[in-house]
Motif scaffolding. Structure first.
Motif, mmCIF file in Angstrom:
data_model
loop_
_atom_site.group_PDB
_atom_site.id
_atom_site.type_symbol
_atom_site.label_atom_id
_atom_site.label_comp_id
_atom_site.label_asym_id
_atom_site.label_seq_id
_atom_site.Cartn_x
_atom_site.Cartn_y
_atom_site.Cartn_z
ATOM 1 N N MET A 136 0.840 -1.199 0.000
ATOM 2 C CA MET A 136 0.000 0.000 0.000
ATOM 3 C C MET A 136 0.878 1.253 0.000
ATOM 4 O O MET A 136 0.587 2.237 -0.688
ATOM 5 C CB MET A 136 -0.932 -0.001 1.206
ATOM 6 C CG MET A 136 -1.771 1.264 1.347
ATOM 7 S SD MET A 136 -2.903 1.541 -0.042
ATOM 8 C CE MET A 136 -4.341 0.621 0.529
ATOM 9 N N LYS A 137 1.962 1.224 0.763
ATOM 10 C CA LYS A 137 2.897 2.351 0.773
ATOM 11 C C LYS A 137 3.470 2.584 -0.632
ATOM 12 O O LYS A 137 3.597 3.733 -1.077
ATOM 13 C CB LYS A 137 4.042 2.091 1.762
ATOM 14 C CG LYS A 137 3.644 2.219 3.223
ATOM 15 C CD LYS A 137 4.832 1.961 4.134
ATOM 16 C CE LYS A 137 4.468 2.169 5.598
ATOM 17 N NZ LYS A 137 5.599 1.901 6.509
ATOM 18 N N GLU A 138 3.808 1.510 -1.324
ATOM 19 C CA GLU A 138 4.357 1.640 -2.673
ATOM 20 C C GLU A 138 3.343 2.289 -3.613
ATOM 21 O O GLU A 138 3.703 3.116 -4.462
ATOM 22 C CB GLU A 138 4.777 0.267 -3.193
ATOM 23 C CG GLU A 138 5.957 -0.328 -2.422
ATOM 24 C CD GLU A 138 6.251 -1.763 -2.812
ATOM 25 O OE1 GLU A 138 5.381 -2.403 -3.436
ATOM 26 O OE2 GLU A 138 7.350 -2.259 -2.481
ATOM 27 N N ILE A 139 2.058 1.911 -3.448
ATOM 28 C CA ILE A 139 1.005 2.509 -4.270
ATOM 29 C C ILE A 139 0.889 4.003 -3.977
ATOM 30 O O ILE A 139 0.832 4.838 -4.892
ATOM 31 C CB ILE A 139 -0.346 1.811 -4.009
ATOM 32 C CG1 ILE A 139 -0.317 0.377 -4.563
ATOM 33 C CG2 ILE A 139 -1.497 2.598 -4.635
ATOM 34 C CD1 ILE A 139 -1.534 -0.449 -4.187
ATOM 35 N N LEU A 140 0.856 4.356 -2.701
ATOM 36 C CA LEU A 140 0.668 5.756 -2.310
ATOM 37 C C LEU A 140 1.877 6.607 -2.684
ATOM 38 O O LEU A 140 1.727 7.772 -3.078
ATOM 39 C CB LEU A 140 0.390 5.840 -0.810
ATOM 40 C CG LEU A 140 -0.908 5.162 -0.348
ATOM 41 C CD1 LEU A 140 -1.007 5.189 1.177
ATOM 42 C CD2 LEU A 140 -2.129 5.839 -0.963
ATOM 43 N N ILE A 141 3.081 6.045 -2.574
ATOM 44 C CA ILE A 141 4.280 6.767 -2.999
ATOM 45 C C ILE A 141 4.235 6.987 -4.506
ATOM 46 O O ILE A 141 4.549 8.074 -5.009
ATOM 47 C CB ILE A 141 5.555 6.004 -2.598
ATOM 48 C CG1 ILE A 141 5.749 6.056 -1.078
ATOM 49 C CG2 ILE A 141 6.781 6.590 -3.303
ATOM 50 C CD1 ILE A 141 6.900 5.201 -0.567
ATOM 51 N N GLY A 142 3.819 5.958 -5.251
ATOM 52 C CA GLY A 142 3.727 6.065 -6.702
ATOM 53 C C GLY A 142 2.738 7.121 -7.155
ATOM 54 O O GLY A 142 2.867 7.677 -8.260
ATOM 55 N N ARG A 143 1.775 7.435 -6.315
ATOM 56 C CA ARG A 143 0.773 8.460 -6.635
ATOM 57 C C ARG A 143 1.078 9.785 -5.948
ATOM 58 O O ARG A 143 0.238 10.687 -5.932
ATOM 59 C CB ARG A 143 -0.617 7.955 -6.238
ATOM 60 C CG ARG A 143 -1.065 6.769 -7.088
ATOM 61 C CD ARG A 143 -2.277 6.076 -6.500
ATOM 62 N NE ARG A 143 -2.607 4.891 -7.275
ATOM 63 C CZ ARG A 143 -3.617 4.816 -8.141
ATOM 64 N NH1 ARG A 143 -4.389 5.864 -8.344
ATOM 65 N NH2 ARG A 143 -3.845 3.700 -8.808
ATOM 66 N N SER A 144 2.267 9.875 -5.373
ATOM 67 C CA SER A 144 2.743 11.105 -4.720
ATOM 68 C C SER A 144 1.818 11.558 -3.597
ATOM 69 O O SER A 144 1.639 12.756 -3.364
ATOM 70 C CB SER A 144 2.899 12.234 -5.756
ATOM 71 O OG SER A 144 3.815 11.859 -6.769
ATOM 72 N N ILE A 146 2.164 10.191 -0.332
ATOM 73 C CA ILE A 146 2.958 10.198 0.898
ATOM 74 C C ILE A 146 4.415 10.410 0.516
ATOM 75 O O ILE A 146 4.806 10.254 -0.651
ATOM 76 C CB ILE A 146 2.795 8.895 1.718
ATOM 77 C CG1 ILE A 146 3.241 7.673 0.896
ATOM 78 C CG2 ILE A 146 1.360 8.723 2.179
ATOM 79 C CD1 ILE A 146 3.225 6.378 1.700
ATOM 80 N N ASP A 147 5.221 10.754 1.508
ATOM 81 C CA ASP A 147 6.646 11.041 1.289
ATOM 82 C C ASP A 147 7.344 9.823 0.697
ATOM 83 O O ASP A 147 7.184 8.700 1.182
ATOM 84 C CB ASP A 147 7.281 11.417 2.623
ATOM 85 C CG ASP A 147 8.671 12.037 2.464
ATOM 86 O OD1 ASP A 147 9.422 11.593 1.573
ATOM 87 O OD2 ASP A 147 8.998 12.952 3.237
ATOM 88 N N GLU A 148 8.135 10.053 -0.349
ATOM 89 C CA GLU A 148 8.843 8.941 -0.992
ATOM 90 C C GLU A 148 9.909 8.334 -0.097
ATOM 91 O O GLU A 148 10.409 7.232 -0.377
ATOM 92 C CB GLU A 148 9.478 9.413 -2.298
ATOM 93 C CG GLU A 148 10.518 10.501 -2.141
ATOM 94 C CD GLU A 148 11.100 10.954 -3.463
ATOM 95 O OE1 GLU A 148 12.096 11.698 -3.450
ATOM 96 O OE2 GLU A 148 10.561 10.554 -4.520
ATOM 97 N N GLU A 149 10.245 9.015 1.001
ATOM 98 C CA GLU A 149 11.210 8.484 1.964
ATOM 99 C C GLU A 149 10.547 7.612 3.022
ATOM 100 O O GLU A 149 11.213 7.122 3.927
ATOM 101 C CB GLU A 149 11.952 9.636 2.648
ATOM 102 C CG GLU A 149 12.739 10.529 1.694
ATOM 103 C CD GLU A 149 13.823 9.757 0.936
ATOM 104 O OE1 GLU A 149 14.420 8.841 1.539
ATOM 105 O OE2 GLU A 149 14.051 10.078 -0.235
ATOM 106 N N ILE A 157 0.958 4.011 8.313
ATOM 107 C CA ILE A 157 1.160 5.040 7.290
ATOM 108 C C ILE A 157 0.532 6.350 7.760
ATOM 109 O O ILE A 157 -0.688 6.424 7.964
ATOM 110 C CB ILE A 157 0.507 4.628 5.957
ATOM 111 C CG1 ILE A 157 1.018 3.257 5.506
ATOM 112 C CG2 ILE A 157 0.758 5.679 4.892
ATOM 113 C CD1 ILE A 157 0.299 2.712 4.281
ATOM 114 N N PRO A 158 1.313 7.422 7.922
ATOM 115 C CA PRO A 158 0.720 8.724 8.255
ATOM 116 C C PRO A 158 -0.120 9.204 7.063
ATOM 117 O O PRO A 158 0.359 9.262 5.931
ATOM 118 C CB PRO A 158 1.938 9.630 8.471
ATOM 119 C CG PRO A 158 3.097 8.691 8.649
ATOM 120 C CD PRO A 158 2.782 7.473 7.849
ATOM 121 N N CYS A 159 -1.372 9.527 7.319
ATOM 122 C CA CYS A 159 -2.310 9.827 6.225
ATOM 123 C C CYS A 159 -2.292 11.307 5.872
ATOM 124 O O CYS A 159 -3.302 12.018 6.039
ATOM 125 C CB CYS A 159 -3.703 9.352 6.600
ATOM 126 S SG CYS A 159 -3.742 7.599 7.017
#
Length: 265
Positions: A136-144, A146-149, A157-159
């Motif tokens: 899920m983190k990878e999905i959200l990072i890919g959509r900018s 959440i922080d990529e770091e 996951i901080p929302c």
């Protein structure tokens, strides 16, 4: 106001510089609903209490309904969708099923976190399985979103993408509650900005009028129209999994038979 919400928002009291919590309330721009309805299977946890929410904080993220297919432990509906005996809102332990998984959220220090993803279920218990948090983190990072770091692990996951007004209502902790009694209980307005909870306001449930019933039925019909399409996809995926399992089992059986025949030569 429940102790768990007071505890979660104690920081707001300090920010306001006064000791009376209700003065921190901030009304949303839109009028609050007269009754609470949950159009998602998601839940928000504060301390040990579970709250139903009017919509998923993932709503608006394109394709969020199909990010994961985790199966289901118990059928969500006990009757035909649309029948009074089969509607999910007749059971105040969960909301409607609008996607292929349950997202479990948690409020901690006035910040909203996504902590787990569970299979669909009408059980009261919530697992908050962290197995799918990393993808899920990878999905959200890919959509900018959440922080990529963000660490790619199973930590919450901080929302930070969540901004807006949500309505929540404490879910039933066991079956057997009288639905009419649940309907009359108050619910709460929560205002978030970048995932941080800014305010909470208690809202008294108003008696349902004919206009309320008409509006609710219209919304319910729209919901079930999408639900039927969603169920077709779930049914097709279930058939594909069964077919794949049958094929794998047949290959294993053929292999065993072959070895047995060879042993007889």
């Amino acid at each position: 106001m429940p102790h768990c919400i007071r505890h979660c928002l104690s920081a707001l009291v300090l920010l306001c510089g006064i000791s009376i919590f209700p003065s921190c309330e901030r009304a949303s721009d839109e009028a609050a609903p007269r009754q609470f309805h949950s159009w998602t299977s998601d839940v928000i946890l504060t301390d040990s209490a579970r709250y139903l929410v009017d919509r998923s904080p993932l709503k608006g993220v394109k394709g969020y309904e199909k990010f994961f297919f985790l199966g289901e432990e118990i059928l969500m509906y006990n009757g035909i969708p649309g029948d009074d005996d089969g509607r999910a809102d007749m059971f105040p332990s969960h909301g409607e099923c609008e996607k292929e998984y349950i997202a479990v959220w948690k409020l901690a220090d006035s910040m909203l976190f996504l902590t787990g993803l569970d299979p669909l279920s009408n059980r009261v218990g919530i697992k908050g399985d962290t197995q799918h948090i990393r993808p899920m983190k990878e999905i959200l990072i890919g959509r900018s979103l959440i922080d990529e770091e963000t660490p790619l692990d199973g930590t919450p996951i901080p929302c930070t993408w969540v901004t807006g007004t949500y309505y929540v209502k404490k879910g039933s902790e066991h079956y057997g509650n009288i639905y009419a009694d649940y309907q009359t209980r108050p619910f709460y307005e929560m205002i978030f900005e970048n995932g941080r909870l800014l305010s909470v306001r208690r809202i008294e449930t108003q008696p349902r009028t004919q206009e309320d019933s008409i509006a609710y039925e219209k919304e319910r019909k729209r919901f079930y129209k999408k639900w039927r399409a969603f169920c077709k996809i779930r049914h097709r995926k279930a058939e594909e999994r069964i077919k794949k399992t049958d094929e794998e089992n047949q290959k294993k059986l053929d292999s065993i038979k072959k070895k047995y025949r060879e042993s007889l030569r």
